[in-house]
Design a protein around this motif. Structure first.
Motif, PDB file in Angstrom:
ATOM      1  N   LEU A  64       0.831  -1.203   0.000  1.00 52.57           N
ATOM      2  CA  LEU A  64       0.000   0.000   0.000  1.00 52.57           C
ATOM      3  C   LEU A  64       0.868   1.258   0.000  1.00 52.57           C
ATOM      4  CD1 LEU A  64      -2.826  -1.033   2.501  1.00 52.57           C
ATOM      5  CD2 LEU A  64      -2.944  -0.923   0.018  1.00 52.57           C
ATOM      6  N   TYR A  65       1.976   1.216   0.716  1.00 46.91           N
ATOM      7  CA  TYR A  65       2.904   2.357   0.713  1.00 46.91           C
ATOM      8  C   TYR A  65       3.448   2.611  -0.685  1.00 46.91           C
ATOM      9  CZ  TYR A  65       7.295   4.898   1.417  1.00 46.91           C
ATOM     10  OH  TYR A  65       8.330   5.792   1.307  1.00 46.91           O
ATOM     11  N   ALA A  68       0.826   4.090  -2.857  1.00 49.47           N
ATOM     12  CA  ALA A  68       0.551   5.479  -2.500  1.00 49.47           C
ATOM     13  C   ALA A  68       1.649   6.413  -3.000  1.00 49.47           C
ATOM     14  CB  ALA A  68       0.399   5.610  -0.983  1.00 49.47           C
ATOM     15  N   ALA A 126      -5.903  -3.198  -3.761  1.00 54.48           N
ATOM     16  CA  ALA A 126      -5.006  -2.277  -4.466  1.00 54.48           C
ATOM     17  C   ALA A 126      -4.196  -2.990  -5.534  1.00 54.48           C
ATOM     18  CB  ALA A 126      -4.074  -1.589  -3.471  1.00 54.48           C
ATOM     19  N   GLU A 146      -7.753   3.261  -7.483  1.00 54.37           N
ATOM     20  CA  GLU A 146      -6.566   3.162  -6.643  1.00 54.37           C
ATOM     21  C   GLU A 146      -6.794   3.859  -5.304  1.00 54.37           C
ATOM     22  OE1 GLU A 146      -3.311   4.714  -8.910  1.00 54.37           O
ATOM     23  OE2 GLU A 146      -2.754   2.721  -9.650  1.00 54.37           O
ATOM     24  N   LEU A 150      -6.815   2.023  -1.579  1.00 55.80           N
ATOM     25  CA  LEU A 150      -5.815   2.410  -0.585  1.00 55.80           C
ATOM     26  C   LEU A 150      -6.444   2.684   0.780  1.00 55.80           C
ATOM     27  CD1 LEU A 150      -3.487   4.829  -2.607  1.00 55.80           C
ATOM     28  CD2 LEU A 150      -2.958   2.517  -1.833  1.00 55.80           C
ATOM     29  N   LEU A 151      -7.699   3.156   0.801  1.00 58.47           N
ATOM     30  CA  LEU A 151      -8.315   3.594   2.046  1.00 58.47           C
ATOM     31  C   LEU A 151      -9.377   2.653   2.585  1.00 58.47           C
ATOM     32  CD1 LEU A 151      -8.727   7.447   1.419  1.00 58.47           C
ATOM     33  CD2 LEU A 151      -6.889   6.246   2.593  1.00 58.47           C
ATOM     34  N   VAL A 235      -3.631   2.831   6.976  1.00 62.94           N
ATOM     35  CA  VAL A 235      -3.857   4.217   6.581  1.00 62.94           C
ATOM     36  C   VAL A 235      -2.607   5.049   6.854  1.00 62.94           C
ATOM     37  CG1 VAL A 235      -5.181   6.313   7.102  1.00 62.94           C
ATOM     38  CG2 VAL A 235      -6.351   4.123   6.859  1.00 62.94           C
ATOM     39  N   VAL A 238      -0.240   4.381   4.044  1.00 62.95           N
ATOM     40  CA  VAL A 238      -0.710   5.076   2.836  1.00 62.95           C
ATOM     41  C   VAL A 238      -0.411   6.567   2.924  1.00 62.95           C
ATOM     42  CG1 VAL A 238      -2.771   5.769   1.559  1.00 62.95           C
ATOM     43  CG2 VAL A 238      -2.470   3.382   2.232  1.00 62.95           C
ATOM     44  N   THR A 239      -0.683   7.169   4.076  1.00 63.23           N
ATOM     45  CA  THR A 239      -0.431   8.609   4.246  1.00 63.23           C
ATOM     46  C   THR A 239       1.053   8.923   4.093  1.00 63.23           C
ATOM     47  OG1 THR A 239      -2.309   8.741   5.767  1.00 63.23           O
ATOM     48  CG2 THR A 239      -0.756  10.575   5.776  1.00 63.23           C
TER      49      THR A 239
END
Length: 582
Positions: A64-65, A68, A126, A146, A150-151, A235, A238-239
Motif C-alpha cells: 500500500l505504501y 501510494a 489495491a 486506486e 488504498l483507504l 492508513v 498510505v499517508t
C-alpha cells in the motif's frame, strides 16, 4: 532448508508468470492463482496454512505504501469525494447487506458474524486494480479505483473488529464510530510525521543504496506505532506514501528516485505475486476443513459466488448515484468557469507577468469595477494560484467525465484479493463455521479475480471507452513548448554562457538538437565545458521547478507531468555520470 527451497521455487514461478502474462495477454494474478490451485491438489503437496499476520503486517504495508508513493496526490485530491464515498460508505453498506444475507444462507451464523464476513469481502484490492491500469483504462477511473483500494482497508478492518466484538457480546454504535474516527485521524497524523521525516532524512543521504534501504523501513515505521495505539496502520502507511510521493521530486536526487522506483517495483512484483500464488496453494487445506464440518465444500462455492454477486449489485447501486452527483457538480463548475476566467484575466495583465504591487498593503475589497484592490503581492499570488487551480480542476472534470461507461468500469473493476483472504483468517478460532466462512471469502476473492479480471479486457472493448491518446499527445506537445521557454529563461538568468565568446550560440544549437549534445560539447576548453554543464544543470533545475509549480496548479495531467519529470531525471543522471567520468 525446505523453506529456502520453497521460496526459490515460488520466486521463479512468480517471475515466470510476470514474464508470460504480457505474451498471453493475461494479468500475472490470473496465472498465479490457478497454478497455485493446481499445485495444491498434487498428492505430495501438503495443506498450506499461512499466518494471516504475515500478510496483514508483512505484505500489505509495503504494498500500500508503494502504491501510494506512485499515486499522484493531485488526482487523489480532485476525486476525494468519490474515493471517500467508495472507501467508507460503500464498505459499510456492503458489509451490512452481506451480513443480512449471509445470516440467512449459512445455518448457525448470526448477524454479527455475517457482518464480519461482509467486512472481509467488501474492500477492493489495491493490487488487483493494477490490472485496470495496465489495460489502458481512463486515468480518472484508475485514480478513483486506486484511491478507493488504498483507504477502504481501514474501514473494513475497523468494522471487522467491531463485528468480532459484537460476536462476543460487547458493542455499541457510538463505540464503533469513535473507533473509526480515531483509527483514521491518528493514522493520518502518524503518517504525515513519518512521511515528512522520511523526506527530511533521505534528502541528506547521498548513497542511493542506503537511501533505498531506509525507504524499505518507512511503511513499517508508520504501521507499527499506529497499530500500537489501536489506529489503522495501513492508513498510516498510505499517508506516509502520499507525503513521500508528493515531496520526492523536490527533496530526493534523481538517482535516488530512479533507484527507489526500480527496487520498489521488484518488491511489488514478488510480494503481490507471492500472495496470489499462496491464495491458490491454501485451497486444499480449506476444502479439507470444510468437507469435515459440512460433508461438502460445494456450499462454500455457491455461498461465495452469491456474496460476490451481492457485492457487485450493491456496488452498482451505489456507484450510479455517486457518479451522477459528481457529474452535476462538474456542470455547476462549468457554469462558474467564465467568471473565474474573467477574474483570472484581471489578476494577470496582457504581458503575462503576474500582478504585483509595489509595497505590502492590508487586504482591501473588490471595487465596483471588479478590480482587486489593496492586496499584498504574496496574498495576490496565493489568490491567483487558487483561481488557476480551480479552473484546472473544472477543466479536468469536464475533459474526463465519469459517465455511464466509466461507472460500469468502476463497478466491474472493483476486484477482491489479498486483503479479503488475509482478513478472513483473522476470525477467532471459536467462530461458528469458521472454515466455511474463510473458504467463502477465498471463493469470493478468487472468483472476483478470475471472473472480473478475466473478462475485464472484453468489458472495456464492449464499453467502447474513448481513446485519449491524441489528447495526451497534444498535451505533451504544449508542455514541451512551455519547458523550452522555461529553459531559455533559466539560461538567460544564469549568466554561465555570457563569460565565454561563442558558448551561447553553441548551447542554442544544443537546445535545437539535444540528441547531438556530445558534438556540441566537443572542442570546448575545460572552463567552457564547465560552464556548459552548469548551464545545462541550471536549465534542468528550472524546468523541474516549473513542473512542480504546474503540478500544484493542476494545469496538466499527472501522467504527462510524471513522464516529463522522468525525462529530466534521466538527463541529469546522464550528464552527471559523464561529468564524473571526465
Amino acid at each position: 532448508m525446505d523453506f529456502i527451497t520453497y521460496a526459490v521455487v515460488g520466486i521463479l514461478i512468480v517471475a515466470a508468470a510476470n514474464a508470460l502474462g504480457p505474451k498471453l495477454a493475461l494479468a500475472p494474478a490470473l496465472i498465479l492463482v490457478p497454478v497455485g490451485v493446481a499445485i495444491s491438489f498434487l498428492p505430495f503437496v501438503s495443506a498450506v496454512e499461512i499466518d494471516p499476520e504475515w500478510i496483514l503486517v508483512g505484505v500489505l504495508p509495503p504494498l500500500l505504501y508503494s502504491a501510494a508513493v506512485s499515486m499522484p496526490t493531485m488526482d487523489f485530491r480532485r476525486d476525494f469525494t468519490a474515493i471517500s464515498g467508495l472507501s467508507v460508505l460503500l464498505v459499510i453498506l456492503s458489509a451490512v447487506v452481506l451480513g443480512l444475507i449471509m445470516s440467512l444462507l449459512i445455518p448457525g451464523v448470526n448477524l454479527a458474524t455475517g457482518i464480519a464476513l461482509g467486512a472481509i469481502i467488501s474492500p477492493t484490492d489495491a493490487v488487483a486494480t493494477q490490472m485496470v491500469k495496465k489495460l489502458g483504462a481512463p486515468p480518472r477511473v484508475v485514480a478513483v479505483l486506486e484511491g478507493e483500494s488504498l483507504l477502504n482497508d481501514a474501514t473494513a478492518l475497523v468494522l471487522l473488529r467491531a463485528a468480532v466484538a459484537a460476536m462476543a457480546g460487547g458493542i455499541s454504535f457510538g463505540g464503533v464510530a469513535l473507533d473509526f474516527v480515531w483509527a483514521v485521524v491518528a493514522a493520518v497524523a502518524v503518517g504525515v510525521v513519518i512521511g515528512g521525516a522520511n523526506l527530511w532524512l533521505r534528502a541528506r543521504i547521498t548513497n542511493p543504496a542506503v537511501n533505498t534501504a531506509i525507504s524499505f523501513t518507512v511503511p513499517y515505521l508508520a504501521y507499527l506505532p499506529t497499530e500500537h495505539v489501536h489506529a489503522s496502520g495501513l492508513v498510516a502507511a498510505v499517508t506516509a506514501g502520499l507525503v513521500t510521493g508528493r515531496g520526492a521530486a523536490k527533496f530526493f536526487k534523481p538517482q535516488h528516485r530512479v533507484s527507489d522506483a526500480q527496487n520498489w517495483r521488484t518488491i511489488e512484483l514478488l510480494l503481490e505475486g507471492g500472495v496470489f500464488f499462496l491464495m491458490g496453494l491454501e485451497l486444499w487445506g480449506l476444502i479439507g476443513d470444510v468437507h469435515e464440518e459440512h460433508s461438502s465444500a460445494l456450499v462454500a462455492l455457491w455461498v461465495g459466488l452469491v456474496a460476490l454477486a451481492v457485492t457487485l449489485a450493491v456496488r452498482a447501486l451505489f456507484v450510479a448515484p455517486l457518479l451522477s452527483g459528481l457529474a452535476r457538480s462538474a456542470r455547476r463548475g462549468e457554469s462558474i468557469k467564465p467568471r473565474l476566467q474573467d477574474l483570472g484575466e484581471r489578476l494577470t495583465p496582457s504581458d503575462g507577468e503576474p500582478v504585483t504591487l509595489p509595497q505590502r498593503k492590508p487586504i482591501g475589497r473588490t471595487g465596483k469595477d471588479g478590480a482587486v484592490r489593496n492586496h499584498s503581492p504574496e496574498q495576490l499570488a496565493r489568490f491567483s494560484f487558487r483561481v488557476n487551480r480551480k479552473l484546472a480542476d473544472i477543466d479536468y472534470y469536464l475533459s474526463a467525465p465519469l459517465g455511464p461507461k466509466e461507472a460500469s468500469l468502476v463497478v466491474w473493476a472493483g476486484m477482491r484479493g489479498v486483503v479479503t483472504v488475509a482478513a478472513a483468517q483473522t476470525l477467532p478460532a471459536d467462530t461458528t463455521s469458521r472454515s466455511l466462512l474463510v473458504l467463502t471469502a477465498f471463493t469470493a476473492a478468487a472468483a472476483s479475480l478470475l471472473i472480473q479480471g478475466g473478462t475485464l479486457p472484453l468489458v472495456m472493448r464492449a464499453l467502447h471507452i474513448p481513446d485519449t491518446s491524441a489528447e495526451q499527445a497534444e498535451e505533451r506537445e504544449r508542455l514541451h513548448l512551455e519547458m523550452r521557454q522555461t529553459a531559455q529563461r533559466a539560461i538567460a538568468e544564469s549568466g554561465y554562457l555570457d563569460t565565454i565568446p561563442g558558448l551561447r550560440e553553441r548551447f542554442g544549437a544544443f537546445l535545437k538538437t539535444a540528441e547531438q549534445e556530445e558534438d556540441q560539447e566537443q572542442h570546448l576548453t575545460p572552463l567552457a565545458r564547465e560552464n556548459f554543464v552548469k548551464a545545462r544543470l541550471t536549465m534542468i533545475d528550472g524546468q523541474r521547478s516549473e513542473l512542480l509549480r504546474l503540478r500544484d496548479e493542476g494545469v496538466y495531467s499527472a501522467a504527462v507531468l510524471t513522464a516529463e519529470l522522468a525525462i529530466l531525471d534521466a538527463e541529469e543522471i546522464s550528464l552527471r555520470m559523464r561529468t564524473e567520468d571526465d
